[in-house]
Each structure stands twice: as C-alpha cells, then as structure tokens.
Design an enzyme around this catalytic site. Structure first.
Site, PDB file in Angstrom:
ATOM      1  N   LYS A   1     -58.620  13.648 -10.769  1.00 13.94           N
ATOM      2  CA  LYS A   1     -57.760  12.503 -10.422  1.00 13.94           C
ATOM      3  C   LYS A   1     -58.571  11.545  -9.548  1.00 13.94           C
ATOM      4  O   LYS A   1     -58.571  10.326  -9.758  1.00 13.94           O
ATOM      5  CB  LYS A   1     -56.509  12.966  -9.665  1.00 13.94           C
TER       6      LYS A   1
ATOM      7  N   HIS B   1     -57.059  26.655 -17.216  1.00 15.02           N
ATOM      8  CA  HIS B   1     -57.422  25.561 -16.320  1.00 15.02           C
ATOM      9  C   HIS B   1     -58.721  25.903 -15.588  1.00 15.02           C
ATOM     10  O   HIS B   1     -58.743  26.816 -14.759  1.00 15.02           O
ATOM     11  CB  HIS B   1     -56.262  25.422 -15.319  1.00 15.02           C
TER      12      HIS B   1
ATOM     13  N   SER C   1     -59.568  18.720 -12.275  1.00  9.19           N
ATOM     14  CA  SER C   1     -58.241  18.852 -11.709  1.00  9.19           C
ATOM     15  C   SER C   1     -57.938  17.783 -10.658  1.00  9.19           C
ATOM     16  O   SER C   1     -58.084  16.605 -10.934  1.00  9.19           O
ATOM     17  CB  SER C   1     -58.093  20.265 -11.148  1.00  9.19           C
TER      18      SER C   1
ATOM     19  N   TRP D   1     -49.540  23.154 -17.662  1.00  7.55           N
ATOM     20  CA  TRP D   1     -49.139  22.459 -16.430  1.00  7.55           C
ATOM     21  C   TRP D   1     -49.737  21.048 -16.393  1.00  7.55           C
ATOM     22  O   TRP D   1     -49.121  20.109 -15.906  1.00  7.55           O
ATOM     23  CB  TRP D   1     -49.605  23.319 -15.248  1.00  7.55           C
TER      24      TRP D   1
HETATM   25  C1  GTR Z   1     -52.372  22.165  -8.988  1.00 10.97           C
HETATM   26  C2  GTR Z   1     -51.799  20.772  -9.076  1.00 10.97           C
HETATM   27  C3  GTR Z   1     -52.509  20.018 -10.146  1.00 10.97           C
HETATM   28  C4  GTR Z   1     -54.008  20.157 -10.041  1.00 10.97           C
HETATM   29  C5  GTR Z   1     -54.463  21.538  -9.612  1.00 10.97           C
HETATM   30  C6  GTR Z   1     -55.912  21.666  -9.138  1.00 10.97           C
HETATM   31  O1  GTR Z   1     -51.706  22.960  -8.091  1.00 10.97           O
HETATM   32  O2  GTR Z   1     -50.439  20.871  -9.334  1.00 10.97           O
HETATM   33  O3  GTR Z   1     -52.094  18.670 -10.136  1.00 10.97           O
HETATM   34  O4  GTR Z   1     -54.521  19.196  -9.204  1.00 10.97           O
HETATM   35  O5  GTR Z   1     -53.702  22.030  -8.600  1.00 10.97           O
HETATM   36  O6  GTR Z   1     -56.467  20.808  -8.456  1.00 10.97           O
HETATM   37  O7  GTR Z   1     -56.485  22.723  -9.441  1.00 10.97           O
END
Ligand code: GTR
Length: 409
Positions: free
Chosen positions: A249, A386, A245, A336
């Site tokens: 990045k 996720h 996540s 998402w």
């Molecule tokens: C979310 C964000 C994503 C991702 C995620 C995470 O809220 O919008 O870009 O980074 O968090 O890190 O779990």
C-alpha cells in the site's frame, strides 16, 4: 490476522452492485482524451482526492537532509557484492530523525538499477549477514522470542530472508535497498508519537488529518529515493519500488506521489492498496479502519460501510503510476486481500496506459493461477498464501529485465 469482529464476505455472489468512478472522466463529468489533459488536469485532481480522503498530505523534503555512511563491506555475498549501511538524517543535528538504509550492490563499474522497498522487521531481518546492524527500534514481539520486549535479539537475523532473495537479485545485475518501516513510524496506534509525524516538526503536524502512517512510510520511500539519487553506484532513473501487503500500500502511494520511481510492484497489497474497495470482498474499509486506525486519515473512516460515497477507488491509484511499468500480484489463498478485486483494479486502470499509447494489462479475463499476463502492467495470481515468494520475485525480475532495459542487460 483478523482482529475486527465485523462480518467478512468471501462469496462472489454477495459482492454488491457498484459503479466505479471512471479513470478518464473529470470530477465534473468531462471526458479526458489526451495525455495533456491527463497530466495537467485529471492526474492532479485524482491525486488531490486521494490526499484529501485516503492517505493525507505529505510534507516536502527537509532542506537540510544529509546521509552518513556507517559501513562498507566490499566483499559481501561471497565477494560478488558491496554491502553498504547508510543513515539518512532528516536534518542537520546528529539527533535529527532519520532512517537506516541497507544496500547490496553488484560489483560493476556501471551504475546499477535497484529494487527499493521497506521491510517489516528491521534491516537485520532480510539476511543472516552478521555485518548488518541489529535495529534498536520498536518491533512487535514474536512468538518465537526473536523479538522480546519490543527489541530485536540476535535470533531475529534473517527472520524474513525468504522474502529477500538478495543473491539472486544481485546475480541478475540489480541492487537492493531497504529500510525498516518502523524507522519512520512504529506500526501501532500510538506509533505516531515517536515517529516522523511528530519528530519532523513540519507545518503538517498541526492538522490532525494531515497524513497518517501509510503516508509516513511512503514519505520515507521518497527520502530513500533522494538518497539513491546521490549515490553514484546507483542508476536513479531505474529504481524499482516494491512492497508486500501494508508495505505494498505504501509503495503504491509513494509511486503515485513521486514520479521518480521508474517502476512499481504491489505484492498482495489488498484493501487500501490495489484492491477495489467497492467490492467489499475480504477486508473492507471498515475492517481496516477498525484494526489499523492509524493507517489512513480520519476522514477515511467516514467511508466505513459507505464505500460508494468514496470519490475515488483503488484503480485510480494504480492509474497514477501510468505510463510507468506497474506489476500487481495476488495469491490464491489470500482471499482477505481480494485477488479478483486486485485484478479488476488493474484492468480498470488500463485505459490510462492506452492513452499514452502503451499496452497496459491487455487482457480482460483473470488469468489462471501461476500464469502471468500483461504488457506495461503485469499481473499474476500465485498459488499459496499471503506472502512474497521466489515465484513472485522471478516474475518481478523478468518484468524489470523486459521493461527497464539498460546498459547491463
Ligand atoms: C493485515 C491487513 C492487510 C495487510 C496485512 C499485512 O492484517 O488487514 O490489509 O496489510 O495485514 O500487512 O500483512
């Protein structure tokens, strides 16, 4: 968690028409046809665009960095591993800013390849091992009370152990190295005030858009690599960088800027990671800049609802990893993060691996759920939400076995 109230598109038919910048065409329109041109012109030009418009500059490695071993357990994981805790200080004085590194290493006479990545909740979150020092850093409070008043309690131990199958990784002959990302910068809009963007006192601190939180976390990964290079138990030519996540990045950005990482894994990194921004599917540039105003340089905010004006898109970030092995993973219920946008990004980057004479992803159609594909670029979309799971790790371990062969395999 979706904080912003901006509308979200989850309809494939409503993805706008877009044209991606071509990975192998220079900013002034010239085709890139040789590895030499890629290495001397296109790669530096692409990297410069990401620095200027998305993630910012990074300071160089501090000249006076040093590490202090805090503990060594020669009999970790029921005797099969060594657990080591080391503080890496970004300066000479004891009070210099720094980060705590947790290492699990298989017991062997040879130096080992290692999976290196940041963790979300403190080194104590990756295992129930009571020998791991409880982080004293700022942490977001949890509903279950594991973190109270922004500090970890004993109940926080092992909170994210499901994401860190350390026994299995060690059994397969790999080490594990991790650092809490909050050691570099606490993840909230004011976090920069106590993080390395302030405490390092580099020339960059003067410039408002010099770097942002993702840059600070990625910089920390490079400092972790600096440490790994000094530890004879580790084979620094086989460091596998991974992240989930937002930490995916950061891993992609660190892998792009620091070619010492032998392989890079992006797990559900989504917007600002592997996913194409121009698709505007799920999280968009505007969402991410609204919810997390500290993650990217201020200039990135000028692309809110204006993705076509970006001089780059995320497939070019993936291309910066070439010719090293890269794995991009999505999850079916993680709309998402735009799984299709992550797949297409890897597909678009493929030509740079081909330029090096390697097969990259090698497929043009998105695979079915739980059917990994690829050659030097791997991809899968896993069933479920996720997260980073045992299934994801099984693919990464196989991919590493296949693409980073070494003395122990
Ligand atoms: C979310 C964000 C994503 C991702 C995620 C995470 O809220 O919008 O870009 O980074 O968090 O890190 O779990």
């Amino acid at each position: 968690m979706t904080l912003s109230t901006l509308p979200v598109n989850y309809d494939e038919h409503k993805v706008p028409a877009y044209t991606l910048p071509d990975v192998l065409t220079t900013p002034d329109g010239q085709p890139v046809t040789t590895v030499g041109q890629w290495l001397t012109q296109q790669r530096p030009a692409t990297l410069a665009l990401f620095k200027e418009h998305v993630y910012g500059q990074m300071p160089s490695r501090p000249t006076s960095m040093r590490s202090v071993v805090r503990s060594v357990n020669e009999n970790a994981l029921n005797g099969v591993a060594i657990c080591k805790q080391v503080t890496v200080l970004f300066g000479t004085p004891d009070e210099a800013p720094g980060m705590d590194v947790l290492l699990y290493l298989p017991k062997t006479d040879q130096s080992v390849p290692i999976f290196a990545g940041l963790n979300f909740s403190g080194n104590h979150c990756v295992s129930n091992d009571p020998g791991i020092t409880l982080s004293t850093r700022w942490l977001p409070n949890t509903e279950g009370g594991e973190v109270t008043n922004n500090r970890a309690t004993e109940d926080a131990r092992g909170m994210e152990a499901s994401r860190w199958p350390i026994d299995e990784i060690v059994r397969r002959g790999y080490g594990v190295a991790t650092v809490y990302y909050g050691d570099l910068e606490p993840d909230h809009p004011e976090g920069w005030q106590t993080g390395i963007r302030t405490t390092l006192k580099t020339e960059l601190n003067q410039a408002e858009t010099a770097w942002a939180a993702i840059g600070a976390w990625a910089w920390g990964l490079s400092r972790l690599m600096d440490y790994l290079e000094t530890d004879p138990a580790i084979d620094a030519s086989r460091v596998i960088l991974h992240g989930h996540s937002r930490l995916g990045k950061a891993a992609l950005w660190a892998g792009a800027t620091d070619e010492r990482f032998a392989m890079v894994i992006s797990n559900n990194s989504g917007e600002g990671g592997a996913a194409l921004a121009r698709r505007c599917f799920g999280e968009t540039v505007a969402h991410i800049n609204t919810n997390f105003p500290h993650w990217f340089v201020d200039r990135f905010k000028t692309y809110n609802d204006n993705e076509n004006a970006l001089p780059v898109d995320q497939h070019q970030l993936l291309a910066l990893i070439a010719p090293r092995p890269l794995y991009v993973a999505s999850a079916e219920e993680d709309a998402w993060a735009d799984p299709t946008g992550e797949f297409l990004s890897a597909k678009e980057a493929d030509r740079v691996w081909n330029l090096f004479g390697r097969q990259g992803l090698g497929v043009s159609v998105m695979p079915r759920v739980n059917q990994p594909v690829g050659h030097t670029v791997g991809y899968h979309i896993r069933s479920g939400p996720h997260d980073i799971t045992t299934y994801d790790w099984a693919q990464y371990l196989d991919f590493a076995d296949r693409l980073l062969p070494g003395p122990i395999h």
